[in-house]
Design an enzyme around this catalytic site. Structure first.
Site, PDB file in Angstrom:
ATOM      1  N   GLY A  14       0.449  -1.456  -0.052  1.00  0.00           N
ATOM      2  CA  GLY A  14       0.749  -0.579  -0.074  1.00  0.00           C
ATOM      3  C   GLY A  14       1.071   1.485   0.159  1.00  0.00           C
ATOM      4  O   GLY A  14       1.543   1.392   0.854  1.00  0.00           O
ATOM      5  N   ARG A  75       1.122  -5.323  -5.527  1.00  0.00           N
ATOM      6  CA  ARG A  75       1.044  -6.640  -4.686  1.00  0.00           C
ATOM      7  C   ARG A  75       1.468  -7.691  -5.817  1.00  0.00           C
ATOM      8  O   ARG A  75       1.417  -7.834  -7.454  1.00  0.00           O
ATOM      9  CB  ARG A  75      -0.681  -7.644  -4.726  1.00  0.00           C
ATOM     10  CG  ARG A  75      -0.847  -6.115  -4.293  1.00  0.00           C
ATOM     11  CD  ARG A  75      -0.477  -6.089  -2.421  1.00  0.00           C
ATOM     12  NE  ARG A  75      -1.440  -5.164  -2.029  1.00  0.00           N
ATOM     13  CZ  ARG A  75      -1.157  -4.355  -0.996  1.00  0.00           C
ATOM     14  NH1 ARG A  75       0.196  -4.842  -0.199  1.00  0.00           N
ATOM     15  NH2 ARG A  75      -1.912  -3.985  -0.360  1.00  0.00           N
ATOM     16  N   ASP A 106       4.667  -4.677   6.186  1.00  0.00           N
ATOM     17  CA  ASP A 106       5.137  -6.274   7.210  1.00  0.00           C
ATOM     18  C   ASP A 106       5.316  -7.372   5.435  1.00  0.00           C
ATOM     19  O   ASP A 106       5.722  -8.025   5.411  1.00  0.00           O
ATOM     20  CB  ASP A 106       3.948  -6.716   8.183  1.00  0.00           C
ATOM     21  CG  ASP A 106       2.398  -6.984   6.895  1.00  0.00           C
ATOM     22  OD1 ASP A 106       2.941  -6.707   6.615  1.00  0.00           O
ATOM     23  OD2 ASP A 106       2.230  -7.206   8.408  1.00  0.00           O
ATOM     24  N   THR A 129       4.148   2.820   6.127  1.00  0.00           N
ATOM     25  CA  THR A 129       2.180   2.152   5.996  1.00  0.00           C
ATOM     26  C   THR A 129       1.517   3.163   7.037  1.00  0.00           C
ATOM     27  O   THR A 129       2.210   3.712   8.079  1.00  0.00           O
ATOM     28  CB  THR A 129       2.021   0.873   6.322  1.00  0.00           C
ATOM     29  OG1 THR A 129       0.955   1.047   7.025  1.00  0.00           O
ATOM     30  CG2 THR A 129       3.007   0.824   7.879  1.00  0.00           C
ATOM     31  N   ASP A 131      -0.202   2.997   8.404  1.00  0.00           N
ATOM     32  CA  ASP A 131      -1.260   2.123   9.901  1.00  0.00           C
ATOM     33  C   ASP A 131      -0.309   2.326  10.785  1.00  0.00           C
ATOM     34  O   ASP A 131      -1.153   1.788  12.455  1.00  0.00           O
ATOM     35  CB  ASP A 131      -1.978   0.928  10.225  1.00  0.00           C
ATOM     36  CG  ASP A 131      -2.959   0.958   9.093  1.00  0.00           C
ATOM     37  OD1 ASP A 131      -3.652   1.461   8.490  1.00  0.00           O
ATOM     38  OD2 ASP A 131      -2.831  -0.687   7.674  1.00  0.00           O
ATOM     39  N   ASP A 133       1.835   0.151  11.604  1.00  0.00           N
ATOM     40  CA  ASP A 133       1.753  -1.232  12.673  1.00  0.00           C
ATOM     41  C   ASP A 133       3.125  -2.104  12.772  1.00  0.00           C
ATOM     42  O   ASP A 133       2.631  -3.395  12.881  1.00  0.00           O
ATOM     43  CB  ASP A 133       0.288  -1.808  12.450  1.00  0.00           C
ATOM     44  CG  ASP A 133       0.394  -2.337  10.942  1.00  0.00           C
ATOM     45  OD1 ASP A 133       1.747  -1.638   9.792  1.00  0.00           O
ATOM     46  OD2 ASP A 133      -0.198  -2.650   9.821  1.00  0.00           O
ATOM     47  N   ARG A 175      -7.154  -2.127   9.829  1.00  0.00           N
ATOM     48  CA  ARG A 175      -8.355  -3.041  10.474  1.00  0.00           C
ATOM     49  C   ARG A 175      -7.025  -3.957  11.527  1.00  0.00           C
ATOM     50  O   ARG A 175      -7.699  -4.754  12.189  1.00  0.00           O
ATOM     51  CB  ARG A 175      -7.201  -4.135   8.653  1.00  0.00           C
ATOM     52  CG  ARG A 175      -8.199  -5.609   8.554  1.00  0.00           C
ATOM     53  CD  ARG A 175      -7.610  -6.164   7.676  1.00  0.00           C
ATOM     54  NE  ARG A 175      -5.976  -6.303   7.636  1.00  0.00           N
ATOM     55  CZ  ARG A 175      -5.466  -5.426   6.460  1.00  0.00           C
ATOM     56  NH1 ARG A 175      -6.042  -5.032   5.757  1.00  0.00           N
ATOM     57  NH2 ARG A 175      -4.409  -6.098   6.713  1.00  0.00           N
TER      58      ARG A 175
END
Length: 327
Positions: A14, A75, A106, A129, A131, A133, A175
């Site tokens: 992403g 991807r 990741d 990213t 996020d 995370d 998410r």
């Protein structure tokens, strides 16, 4: 380990604001250290397809302020196979690339670790990213910008909510991580925040909304991370409406607009520091690691450690603050 002479840089997974600033930093730092740089379009897919471009100072001119990634992203299922990675290795060796800088999340880190171990290719990763995370860095590229984007959207939604005395359920990305929801919720003055990491029952949410009504709040904002266990904004709004039928409820899904836009000053500086660090770590013989920020210091963490550990990044004090501010 051989001396590094030519670095390949790519983005994968992403997109996140700040990726272009990181690419720029990698290219300009490498050139300053008398290394060649090759850009790889579309991440691992471009590696397999042989989609390369020589990079110099001019190719990264005026990209520090741009969102997205000039090297594109994709991807790549083929890279998950030994055959695909073999093709990728043959292509980068044909280009004379002897080290890689991978910018992504990741999935990007996992591919980089496997590729480095299989073919003894030095690799440094930069966490990109929204996020926030990933283990090994307090902040990932794009997180600060995404927060600012969400807060700007909340401010605008608040205007229309106030005008019509409505309750808005605003869904943000995350998410598995509630970092954006928590920080933007506090910064945007939300009446309630639902997070994947913290269980909040619908009855508790309803009680919070009823309490807000008793304090004569005519409009309210509820922030919901997309991974919240209650099922997302539409599902939560539907269930709340069944209990509080008198409320005028609306739902807003912010979606991919959170990934776009010019990176913030913080993300531009962070990306530049990380790109600079990644190149110098490769020059100094470090490999199979990710660059990160701890406090105000740029550090590295072995990829094996970064991928095996999960970091709880919700600030406990901020969670308490959110609870107090909501009351």
């Amino acid at each position: 380990m051989k001396n590094v002479t030519k670095i390949g840089v790519f983005t994968s997974g992403g997109d996140a604001p700040g990726m272009n600033a990181a690419i720029r930093a990698v290219v300009r730092t490498a050139i300053y250290e008398n290394l060649e740089v090759v850009g790889i379009y579309r991440g691992y897919q471009g590696m397999i397809d042989g989609d390369f471009i020589p990079m110099n100072r001019r190719t990264v001119s005026s990209i520090i302020q741009k969102g997205g990634t000039v090297l594109k992203s994709a991807r790549c299922l083929e890279f998950r196979t030994p055959e695909g990675r073999k093709i990728a290795y043959e292509n980068i060796k044909a280009q004379g690339i002897d080290a890689l800088v991978a910018i992504g999340g990741d999935g990007t880190f996992t591919g980089a670790k496997l590729f480095s171990e299989e073919y003894d290719i030095p690799v440094m990763c930069i966490p990109g990213t929204i996020d926030n995370d990933l283990y090994g860095s307090d902040y990932t590229l794009g997180y600060d910008t995404a927060n600012n984007t969400v807060i700007e959207a909340i401010d605008k939604i608040r205007d229309t909510a106030s005008s019509h005395s409505r309750v808005f359920f605003v869904e943000v990305m995350g998410r598995d991580s509630g970092c954006i929801a928590l920080n933007a919720g506090v910064g945007g003055g939300a009446e309630s925040i639902l997070l994947p990491e913290v269980e909040t029952g619908l009855e508790e949410l309803i009680q919070e909304l009823e309490l807000a009504e008793t304090r004569e709040k005519s409009s309210m904002i509820v922030i919901i991370a997309e991974g919240d266990q209650n099922g997302g904004a539409y599902e939560v709004a539907k269930k709340v409406k069944e209990k509080l039928t008198h409320l005028d409820i609306k739902v807003s899904i912010l979606g991919h607009l959170q990934r776009g836009g010019a990176p913030s000053s913080f993300d531009r500086v962070l990306a530049t520091r990380m790109g600079y660090k990644a190149v110098h770590e490769l020059i100094n013989g470090n490999s199979c690691a990710t660059v990160g920020m701890r406090g105000t210091t740029i550090i590295t963490t072995p990829l094996a450690e970064a991928l095996s550990k999960k970091e709880f990044k919700l600030d406990e004090e901020l969670l308490e603050i959110a609870n107090i501010m909501n009351k």
